[in-house]
Design an enzyme around this catalytic site. Structure first.
Site, PDB file in Angstrom:
ATOM      1  N   ALA A  64       6.832  -9.826  -2.033  1.00 52.40           N
ATOM      2  CA  ALA A  64       5.654 -10.668  -2.231  1.00 52.40           C
ATOM      3  C   ALA A  64       5.489 -11.636  -1.067  1.00 52.40           C
ATOM      4  CB  ALA A  64       5.779 -11.431  -3.544  1.00 52.40           C
ATOM      5  N   ASN A  84      -2.575  -3.037  -2.618  1.00 51.47           N
ATOM      6  CA  ASN A  84      -2.028  -2.300  -3.754  1.00 51.47           C
ATOM      7  C   ASN A  84      -3.050  -1.338  -4.351  1.00 51.47           C
ATOM      8  OD1 ASN A  84       0.835  -3.298  -4.786  1.00 51.47           O
ATOM      9  ND2 ASN A  84      -0.207  -5.088  -3.953  1.00 51.47           N
ATOM     10  N   ALA A 113       0.827  -1.213   0.000  1.00 48.22           N
ATOM     11  CA  ALA A 113       0.000   0.000   0.000  1.00 48.22           C
ATOM     12  C   ALA A 113       0.857   1.258   0.000  1.00 48.22           C
ATOM     13  CB  ALA A 113      -0.933  -0.011   1.213  1.00 48.22           C
ATOM     14  N   CYS A 160       2.970 -13.461  -0.450  1.00 46.22           N
ATOM     15  CA  CYS A 160       2.295 -14.678  -0.902  1.00 46.22           C
ATOM     16  C   CYS A 160       3.241 -15.644  -1.623  1.00 46.22           C
ATOM     17  CB  CYS A 160       1.128 -14.319  -1.818  1.00 46.22           C
ATOM     18  SG  CYS A 160      -0.159 -13.367  -0.985  1.00 46.22           S
ATOM     19  N   TRP A 196     -22.063 -25.227 -21.220  1.00 44.46           N
ATOM     20  CA  TRP A 196     -22.496 -24.663 -19.942  1.00 44.46           C
ATOM     21  C   TRP A 196     -21.327 -24.739 -18.980  1.00 44.46           C
ATOM     22  CZ3 TRP A 196     -26.974 -22.134 -19.129  1.00 44.46           C
ATOM     23  CH2 TRP A 196     -27.993 -22.299 -20.075  1.00 44.46           C
TER      24      TRP A 196
END
Length: 475
Positions: free
Chosen positions: A42, A328, A13, A44, A458
């Site tokens: 990062a 972010n 951020a 993650c 579908w």
């Protein structure tokens, strides 16, 4: 010239805000204080670095300190902000044992979150880790390698804690591992440890993995872990990690399981201590309360990322979901707002994906009926299993979709998806539908792409919508 835009925290951020403001207003001074050495990395990716799928620490850096400075941002690492005075518009900063005061025009608190480990006795023992710092990830990967066999290229960042890495690199690698917590970190670390041929035990206090993802996902994820030799201890509360100086066992439900390494992944909490003595208010979640632009109740003071709340797209209420995109996106919006163009930080749906070996899991919105009722909805859910591609095309796999809707209005409230053939990415269709307040009939009518290698006529999402729509019609 106006006082600088001051940012506390140099990760997602904070640096997104800094970068956006400098692009919009290159002449504006931007100062970023980061108490550690790592910036813009990062979180993650850490389990995949430990696994060995990511080669080097530097691969996890979105921006190096030099990159940040090249953008004209005054980045000051090793600078801890101790205090905020909103009346004087100053922050007190400490570095190398000395303190100074910095004035600000606008302030962004982007202090992130910290891993929770304090309920687990023994979490401070050697050999116990939380996957919330790059230094810990580097040390754990070094621990998994034979002594003296650590690839220098794997720890190729100058400011890594080399003393910590060298300490673990000198130890005999573990043969058995405990993971405390069956959320994102727990599931990903089970895969990482298994790649190093460890005997892996995962302990989870609830009776299923990945609680926010719902039962169908939990069952498939558990099956995937068991198929790869992970021993699951579900419905089991860990009492403590045992050992003298190093982890030697996990004690849970009066049973002792011998292990050589442990990862505690039981959640995170927002870092909000900086605003404790200020008029800045916290929300019900314990994170910092903000408006649609990321501004707190104090003019000119913003908060974004893992320390701040945002508005949930389904309930319209403030919520706290600490995820990378959220941080972010909010930081970038704050930067643009401070530059003079008010920009909403956006709403959140808790959209998330994780994989358990080959099994992909996704979720978004509200699945839990108790939570849905608390938000004023009358929830109804359906779960279907359908093929991921046309049945005659090679590679098709079962994909299970759960959808939850409001019985009265038909509005989609949330969904989850699990499967082995590009299942997780399908969750983005549902996240988009939530953002548009779509009803289940509207989801059923979505014009999704079809070709045998990619999807049946579908799509599983459409099949689930058809079934749920039928259930709504039957009420």
């Amino acid at each position: 010239m106006s006082d600088p835009f001051v940012i506390v925290g140099g990760d997602a951020a904070g640096l997104s805000a800094a970068s956006k403001l400098k692009r919009e207003d290159p002449q504006r001074e931007v100062v970023v204080f980061e108490k550690g050495q790592w910036v813009s990395y990062a979180h993650c990716g850490m389990p995949y670095y430990v696994k060995g799928e990511v080669d080097s620490l530097s691969d996890l850096l979105s921006l190096t300190p030099a990159d940040v400075e090249d953008r004209g941002i005054d980045l000051r690492r090793g600078h801890e902000v101790l205090d905020v005075n909103t009346a004087e518009q100053t922050v007190t900063v400490e570095t190398d044992g000395t303190q100074f005061t910095q004035h600000y025009g606008e302030l962004l608190v982007a202090t992130g979150a910290h891993a929770v480990s304090d309920p687990i006795e023994g979490a401070a023992l050697s050999g116990a880790f939380t996957m919330h710092s790059m230094d810990a990830a580097a040390a754990l990967r070094a621990y998994l390698a034979p002594p003296g066999d650590v690839d220098p290229a794997a720890v190729d960042v100058a400011f890594v804690d080399r003393s910590l890495v060298e300490t673990y690199a000198a130890m005999e690698p573990p043969e058995s591992a405990a993971i405390v917590g069956g959320g994102y970190v727990g599931v990903e670390m089970a895969e990482a440890f298994s790649a190093h041929d460890l005997d892996v035990h995962l302990f989870q206090r609830p009776d299923h993995l990945l609680p926010p993802f719902g039962d169908a996902v939990a069952e498939e994820a558990a099956a995937a872990l068991r198929d790869h030799g992970v021993t699951l201890h579900l419905g089991t509360e860990v009492e403590r990690l045992a050992g003298e100086d190093r982890v030697a066992a996990v004690v849970a439900d009066e049973t002792r399981t011998a292990v050589d390494v442990a990862v505690v992944g039981i959640g995170v909490r927002p870092n909000t201590g900086l605003v404790d003595e200020t008029p800045v208010e916290l929300g019900a979640s314990g994170a910092i309360a903000t408006d649609e632009y990321g501004e707190t109740g104090v003019d000119g003071v913003y908060a974004a990322g893992d320390c701040a709340e945002e508005t949930h797209t389904v309930t319209g209420e403030s919520d706290w979901v600490p995820l990378g995109l959220t941080a972010n996106r909010a930081g970038r919006a704050v930067g643009q707002t401070v530059a003079g163009t008010p920009t909403p930080i956006g709403e959140i749906a808790g959209t998330a994906v994780v994989k358990a070996f080959e099994t992909e899991c996704g979720r978004t919105g509200i699945l839990d009926h108790e939570r849905a009722r608390a938000a004023g909805f009358d929830p109804v859910s359906e779960t279907v299993t359908a093929g991921s591609r046309s049945g005659y095309y090679p590679g098709a796999a079962e994909t299970t979709v759960t959808l939850t809707a409001d019985r009265r209005t038909g509005r989609l409230l949330g969904g989850s998806i699990v499967g082995t053939d590009r299942a997780a990415i399908r969750i983005d269709t549902l996240a988009t539908a939530l953002d548009q307040d779509a009803t289940v009939p509207e989801v059923e009518r979505l014009d999704l792409a079809y070709a045998p290698p990619f999807s049946p006529v579908w799509d599983p999402v459409l099949v689930a919508a058809k079934v749920l729509n039928g259930a709504l019609d039957d009420q």
